[in-house]
Design an enzyme around this catalytic site. Sequence first.
Site, short mmCIF file in Angstrom:
data_model
loop_
_atom_site.label_atom_id
_atom_site.label_comp_id
_atom_site.label_asym_id
_atom_site.label_seq_id
_atom_site.Cartn_x
_atom_site.Cartn_y
_atom_site.Cartn_z
N ARG A 135 0.83 -1.22 0.00
CA ARG A 135 0.00 0.00 0.00
C ARG A 135 0.86 1.26 0.00
NH1 ARG A 135 -3.65 -0.29 4.81
NH2 ARG A 135 -1.89 -1.43 5.64
N ASN B 33 -6.49 -2.46 2.02
CA ASN B 33 -6.63 -3.91 2.10
C ASN B 33 -8.11 -4.25 1.99
OD1 ASN B 33 -3.91 -4.40 2.40
ND2 ASN B 33 -3.99 -4.44 4.62
#
Length: 90
Positions: free
Chosen positions: A18, A36
């Site tokens: 990320r 996520n």
Amino acid sequence: MAAHRILVTGKVQGVGYRNWTVTRARVLGITGYVRNSGKAVEVVVSGEDEAVEKMIELLHEGPALARVDNVEIQAANDAKLKGFTKRLGA
């Protein structure tokens, strides 16, 4: 302008995917977010066609510790997002 919702699966959680995505998207001038989502990482991107295509190429690679097994791309209607952020999971 292109906008896509992308689900990336494989070893993509707990490997900096990320943060890596945020950095790459900001360099390319793309708006959207990454988070996520279950066993995947969800990425929503919006921007100039060439920049979005480059981002999709990069998402197939991921950071050094990642292993990308699949990248699923869907059309999205998120063209009005500002900046690129990391969000909490779904």
